[in-house]
Write a protein that holds these residues in place. Structure first.
Motif, PDB file in Angstrom:
ATOM      1  N   GLY A 104       0.794  -1.222   0.000  1.00  0.00           N
ATOM      2  CA  GLY A 104       0.000   0.000   0.000  1.00  0.00           C
ATOM      3  C   GLY A 104       0.826   1.271   0.000  1.00  0.00           C
ATOM      4  O   GLY A 104       0.299   2.363  -0.248  1.00  0.00           O
ATOM      5  N   THR A 105       2.123   1.151   0.294  1.00  0.00           N
ATOM      6  CA  THR A 105       3.002   2.328   0.317  1.00  0.00           C
ATOM      7  C   THR A 105       3.336   2.749  -1.120  1.00  0.00           C
ATOM      8  O   THR A 105       3.684   1.915  -1.947  1.00  0.00           O
ATOM      9  CB  THR A 105       4.306   2.023   1.068  1.00  0.00           C
ATOM     10  N   SER A 106       3.227   4.038  -1.375  1.00  0.00           N
ATOM     11  CA  SER A 106       3.523   4.556  -2.711  1.00  0.00           C
ATOM     12  C   SER A 106       4.793   5.390  -2.699  1.00  0.00           C
ATOM     13  O   SER A 106       5.011   6.186  -1.786  1.00  0.00           O
ATOM     14  CB  SER A 106       2.356   5.412  -3.219  1.00  0.00           C
ATOM     15  N   VAL A 107       5.610   5.204  -3.724  1.00  0.00           N
ATOM     16  CA  VAL A 107       6.836   5.980  -3.937  1.00  0.00           C
ATOM     17  C   VAL A 107       6.870   6.363  -5.413  1.00  0.00           C
ATOM     18  O   VAL A 107       6.630   5.520  -6.280  1.00  0.00           O
ATOM     19  CB  VAL A 107       8.093   5.158  -3.587  1.00  0.00           C
ATOM     20  N   LEU A 108       7.146   7.610  -5.706  1.00  0.00           N
ATOM     21  CA  LEU A 108       7.183   8.045  -7.099  1.00  0.00           C
ATOM     22  C   LEU A 108       8.212   7.264  -7.912  1.00  0.00           C
ATOM     23  O   LEU A 108       9.285   6.909  -7.396  1.00  0.00           O
ATOM     24  CB  LEU A 108       7.553   9.527  -7.190  1.00  0.00           C
ATOM     25  N   PRO A 109       7.923   6.971  -9.181  1.00  0.00           N
ATOM     26  CA  PRO A 109       8.986   6.499 -10.071  1.00  0.00           C
ATOM     27  C   PRO A 109      10.142   7.488 -10.049  1.00  0.00           C
ATOM     28  O   PRO A 109       9.954   8.685  -9.818  1.00  0.00           O
ATOM     29  CB  PRO A 109       8.295   6.452 -11.437  1.00  0.00           C
ATOM     30  N   SER A 110      11.331   6.992 -10.315  1.00  0.00           N
ATOM     31  CA  SER A 110      12.541   7.780 -10.072  1.00  0.00           C
ATOM     32  C   SER A 110      12.779   8.900 -11.073  1.00  0.00           C
ATOM     33  O   SER A 110      13.635   9.758 -10.849  1.00  0.00           O
ATOM     34  CB  SER A 110      13.756   6.849 -10.074  1.00  0.00           C
ATOM     35  N   LEU A 111      12.044   8.918 -12.174  1.00  0.00           N
ATOM     36  CA  LEU A 111      12.233   9.932 -13.213  1.00  0.00           C
ATOM     37  C   LEU A 111      10.862  10.442 -13.669  1.00  0.00           C
ATOM     38  O   LEU A 111       9.851   9.762 -13.479  1.00  0.00           O
ATOM     39  CB  LEU A 111      12.977   9.329 -14.418  1.00  0.00           C
ATOM     40  N   PRO A 112      10.793  11.621 -14.293  1.00  0.00           N
ATOM     41  CA  PRO A 112       9.512  12.122 -14.816  1.00  0.00           C
ATOM     42  C   PRO A 112       9.102  11.391 -16.093  1.00  0.00           C
ATOM     43  O   PRO A 112       9.022  11.956 -17.185  1.00  0.00           O
ATOM     44  CB  PRO A 112       9.799  13.605 -15.072  1.00  0.00           C
ATOM     45  N   ILE A 113       8.821  10.103 -15.927  1.00  0.00           N
ATOM     46  CA  ILE A 113       8.565   9.220 -17.071  1.00  0.00           C
ATOM     47  C   ILE A 113       7.296   9.615 -17.806  1.00  0.00           C
ATOM     48  O   ILE A 113       7.286   9.774 -19.032  1.00  0.00           O
ATOM     49  CB  ILE A 113       8.470   7.753 -16.587  1.00  0.00           C
ATOM     50  N   ALA A 114       6.187   9.751 -17.062  1.00  0.00           N
ATOM     51  CA  ALA A 114       4.911  10.045 -17.711  1.00  0.00           C
ATOM     52  C   ALA A 114       4.983  11.348 -18.500  1.00  0.00           C
ATOM     53  O   ALA A 114       4.463  11.440 -19.618  1.00  0.00           O
ATOM     54  CB  ALA A 114       3.792  10.100 -16.671  1.00  0.00           C
ATOM     55  N   ASP A 115       5.624  12.363 -17.942  1.00  0.00           N
ATOM     56  CA  ASP A 115       5.761  13.643 -18.635  1.00  0.00           C
ATOM     57  C   ASP A 115       6.525  13.501 -19.945  1.00  0.00           C
ATOM     58  O   ASP A 115       6.057  13.907 -21.016  1.00  0.00           O
ATOM     59  CB  ASP A 115       6.509  14.637 -17.742  1.00  0.00           C
ATOM     60  N   MET A 116       7.720  12.950 -19.863  1.00  0.00           N
ATOM     61  CA  MET A 116       8.587  12.923 -21.034  1.00  0.00           C
ATOM     62  C   MET A 116       8.079  11.957 -22.100  1.00  0.00           C
ATOM     63  O   MET A 116       8.102  12.278 -23.297  1.00  0.00           O
ATOM     64  CB  MET A 116      10.014  12.566 -20.620  1.00  0.00           C
ATOM     65  N   VAL A 117       7.608  10.787 -21.691  1.00  0.00           N
ATOM     66  CA  VAL A 117       7.129   9.825 -22.690  1.00  0.00           C
ATOM     67  C   VAL A 117       5.798  10.294 -23.285  1.00  0.00           C
ATOM     68  O   VAL A 117       5.496  10.002 -24.441  1.00  0.00           O
ATOM     69  CB  VAL A 117       7.036   8.413 -22.102  1.00  0.00           C
ATOM     70  N   ALA A 118       4.998  11.042 -22.504  1.00  0.00           N
ATOM     71  CA  ALA A 118       3.807  11.657 -23.093  1.00  0.00           C
ATOM     72  C   ALA A 118       4.204  12.602 -24.223  1.00  0.00           C
ATOM     73  O   ALA A 118       3.487  12.735 -25.227  1.00  0.00           O
ATOM     74  CB  ALA A 118       3.002  12.408 -22.035  1.00  0.00           C
ATOM     75  N   GLY A 119       5.349  13.275 -24.076  1.00  0.00           N
ATOM     76  CA  GLY A 119       5.850  14.096 -25.169  1.00  0.00           C
ATOM     77  C   GLY A 119       6.094  13.274 -26.420  1.00  0.00           C
ATOM     78  O   GLY A 119       5.757  13.687 -27.533  1.00  0.00           O
ATOM     79  N   LEU A 120       6.652  12.087 -26.247  1.00  0.00           N
ATOM     80  CA  LEU A 120       6.877  11.194 -27.386  1.00  0.00           C
ATOM     81  C   LEU A 120       5.567  10.698 -27.984  1.00  0.00           C
ATOM     82  O   LEU A 120       5.399  10.681 -29.213  1.00  0.00           O
ATOM     83  CB  LEU A 120       7.722   9.990 -26.954  1.00  0.00           C
ATOM     84  N   THR A 121       4.625  10.271 -27.119  1.00  0.00           N
ATOM     85  CA  THR A 121       3.366   9.729 -27.643  1.00  0.00           C
ATOM     86  C   THR A 121       2.592  10.816 -28.395  1.00  0.00           C
ATOM     87  O   THR A 121       2.018  10.559 -29.458  1.00  0.00           O
ATOM     88  CB  THR A 121       2.487   9.140 -26.526  1.00  0.00           C
ATOM     89  N   GLY A 122       2.590  12.031 -27.844  1.00  0.00           N
ATOM     90  CA  GLY A 122       1.912  13.122 -28.533  1.00  0.00           C
ATOM     91  C   GLY A 122       2.546  13.424 -29.880  1.00  0.00           C
ATOM     92  O   GLY A 122       1.850  13.691 -30.865  1.00  0.00           O
ATOM     93  N   ALA A 123       3.865  13.370 -29.948  1.00  0.00           N
ATOM     94  CA  ALA A 123       4.556  13.601 -31.212  1.00  0.00           C
ATOM     95  C   ALA A 123       4.170  12.537 -32.236  1.00  0.00           C
ATOM     96  O   ALA A 123       3.973  12.838 -33.418  1.00  0.00           O
ATOM     97  CB  ALA A 123       6.068  13.619 -30.996  1.00  0.00           C
ATOM     98  N   CYS A 124       4.041  11.294 -31.788  1.00  0.00           N
ATOM     99  CA  CYS A 124       3.608  10.218 -32.695  1.00  0.00           C
ATOM    100  C   CYS A 124       2.216  10.499 -33.239  1.00  0.00           C
ATOM    101  O   CYS A 124       1.946  10.295 -34.442  1.00  0.00           O
ATOM    102  CB  CYS A 124       3.597   8.881 -31.958  1.00  0.00           C
TER     103      CYS A 124
END
Length: 576
Positions: free
Chosen positions: A438-458
């Motif tokens: 149940g404990t949450s820890v952020l992923p270590s990098l801004p993955i969703a932000d940066m990869v969303a940039g890639l998906t939007g570009a596609c």
């Protein structure tokens, strides 16, 4: 395709862990086939898929059970394949696509992988020179004091079973904290002190940090349960999100609604006139989007990252900055490279008219604000489609959001960290790092932000390709939470505890804990990579002798490479 073999439940409800380890380049080949099979509008020519070459180390470089390096490489390959299709429409073939998977692992950190005059961004932050580069766009929103800084963190709620919510003061921490009865100017001397002060007031655990472990001790139960906290955020119109398990998110109404959309989500707008095809401009520049004009309404990371990818493919991107909204200053050094920027107050009729003229000439409009915000300024989808209809030339319009284009959460504000909490990505990381269920820890990098940039570009690339062949206007939707949820899918798979352990042993990453800001985690990863030699390959970077920010400016280079090097994505820095 054959179902990917996984074990369910290793990291909690709804998690799917690979039965056997697949070397990263081969895993990219597998995932690309799956993404291609689930993406409407993707390339139909089989040879384009077969001719993608992934190369790099077999072993992952990013801590945790998720596979962001694989995702970055695969979505970059989709962009490369679509750009190749566009170049064929323009009369030449780029040849096969090549992706360096080691460089793709660096991509989620690319906003911070920069240097000027031999000094890294973190060194510039420490000596204060970073904040002297142009306008202080973030207006010290997070760096003003520790209370502001720790208004972005996970806190445990009052449920008996551990449940965490992500508290997020956005870029106005003072107002956020005040809404919860907290003093943003409390006399604390460190980020840790601020976190300890916030615990009993906002949500309820305290901690002690030792040199070798992070231990949690429950002390005072907050008056908030996770649903009560989210309701409070809804009432205030601010960010806040329960850290769901992947299974719990899939069972929410919003999770089900989002699952109805593909990751790469674009479609032709059928309600408008049947406008004719728009051929790509003829230019001496062999990059796929040379001659294409794009207007970008954005701030922070995801939408600017999207524009940065498009400008590397040759598009002319004009970023519209508000003179009043905070925007982290450091990000401009990497995410505006190759763009031109204009300041515009969209409450000012003269500025609105100036921006309207830009939009009337554009091929693409990208907007990254919450649903309804840009519509109120006169630049929503229907407004822009009307402009396109009047001129008789179709346009591509992209909405970027946290939760998705429709459903019960569509108008809620959100950032990458909110998506990480909602989707189950943070839950998986907490479990993989050995915390109680149940404990949450952020992923270590801004993955969703940066990869969303890639998906939007596609999506933009595919829509422009279709506009050139079929005509019409197109609507794209890019969603941060979708970037996280695809990594939680069974066909994608998670790394096993053994692989997580081996990656940790290879790089000796600093402890990752619920209180840490994404910047804390990012610094820890970059330091470990630097010590491990991952950042030394100069082929992964692009260097500018001069830029608006200074001499010898270095950023991470685009990920896509073609056999025809003249068609390679590359950034040309604008000096003014």
């Amino acid at each position: 395709m054959t179902n990917h073999k996984t074990i369910e439940g290793v990291y909690g409800p709804g998690s799917y862990t690979d039965v056997t380890f697949i070397p990263v380049p081969q895993d990219c080949e597998r995932v690309l086939k799956w993404v291609a099979s689930t993406t409407p509008g993707f390339a139909k020519e089989p040879t384009l898929l077969k001719e993608v070459v992934f190369h790099g180390d077999d072993f992952p470089h990013i801590p945790g059970p998720l596979k962001p390096g694989v995702l970055s490489a695969v979505i970059s390959a989709v962009a490369g394949i679509t750009a190749r299709e566009i170049c064929k429409l323009k009369g030449f073939d780029t040849g096969p696509v090549s992706i360096d998977t080691d460089q793709a692992a660096l991509f989620p950190a690319s906003a911070s992988l920069m240097s000027i005059g031999g000094k890294t961004g973190f060194e510039m932050a420490e000596d204060g020179s970073l904040w002297k580069l142009g306008t202080d766009l973030d207006k010290a929103a997070l760096t003003k004091n520790p209370m502001h800084y720790r208004s972005w963190a996970f806190y445990q709620t009052k449920e008996v079973l551990p449940t965490y919510v992500y508290v997020m003061g956005s870029l106005d921490p003072a107002s956020y904290l005040k809404a919860f009865g907290l003093d943003s100017e409390a006399p604390v001397k460190s980020n840790d002190e601020a976190y300890a002060l916030l615990i009993p007031r906002l949500l309820p655990f305290s901690y002690r940090l030792t040199h070798d472990s992070y231990n949690l001790q429950k002390t005072v139960f907050s008056s908030y349960s996770a649903p009560e906290f989210e309701l409070k955020c809804l009432e205030l119109g601010v960010c806040g999100q329960t850290g769901h398990s992947p299974a719990a998110w899939r069972e929410t109404l919003m999770g089900k609604r989002l699952a109805a959309h593909p990751l790469l989500n674009y479609k032709r707008v059928i309600e408008v006139p049947d406008l004719p095809p728009v051929p790509f401009p003829t230019t001496s520049d062999k990059r796929a989007l040379a001659g294409i004009k794009i207007i970008e309404f954005s701030r922070v990371i995801a939408a600017p990252a999207l524009g940065a990818v498009l400008t590397s493919f040759g598009a002319e991107v004009i970023k519209i900055n508000s003179p009043y909204l905070p925007d982290p200053n450091a990000l401009q050094i990497t995410l505006t490279a190759g763009k031109s920027t204009q300041s515009a107050d969209l409450n000012n009729p003269q500025d609105v008219e100036r921006v309207r003229k830009l939009v009337e000439e554009a091929d693409v409009v990208v907007q990254g604000f919450r649903k309804g915000a840009i519509e109120r300024k006169g630049f929503g989808l229907n407004d822009v489609l009307a402009m396109a209809n009047k001129r008789g030339k179709g346009i591509v319009y992209l909405d970027l959001s946290c939760y998705g284009p429709d459903g019960t959460y569509a108008e809620r504000p959100g950032y990458q960290q909110i998506a990480d909490a909602a989707s189950g990505a943070s839950y998986l990381c907490g479990s993989a790092y050995g915390f109680p269920a149940g404990t949450s820890v952020l992923p270590s990098l801004p993955i969703a932000d940066m990869v969303a940039g890639l998906t939007g570009a596609c999506e933009v690339l595919m829509a422009l390709r279709d506009r050139a062949v079929h005509g019409g206007s197109y609507h794209c939707n890019t969603v941060l939470t979708s970037v996280d949820t695809i990594q939680c899918e069974k066909e994608f798979g998670l790394y096993s505890p053994e692989i997580v352990k081996r990656t940790q042993e290879k790089y000796n990453f600093a402890p990752m804990t619920p209180d840490l800001h994404v910047e804390d985690l990012l610094v820890g990863v970059l330091k470990a990579w630097a010590k491990g030699g991952l950042l030394e390959n100069q082929a992964h970077y692009q260097r500018f002798d001069d830029s608006p920010f200074g001499k010898d400016h270095v950023i991470l280079a685009p990920l896509v490479h073609f056999e025809d090097k003249q068609a390679d994505p590359v950034c040309f820095m604008r000096l003014k």
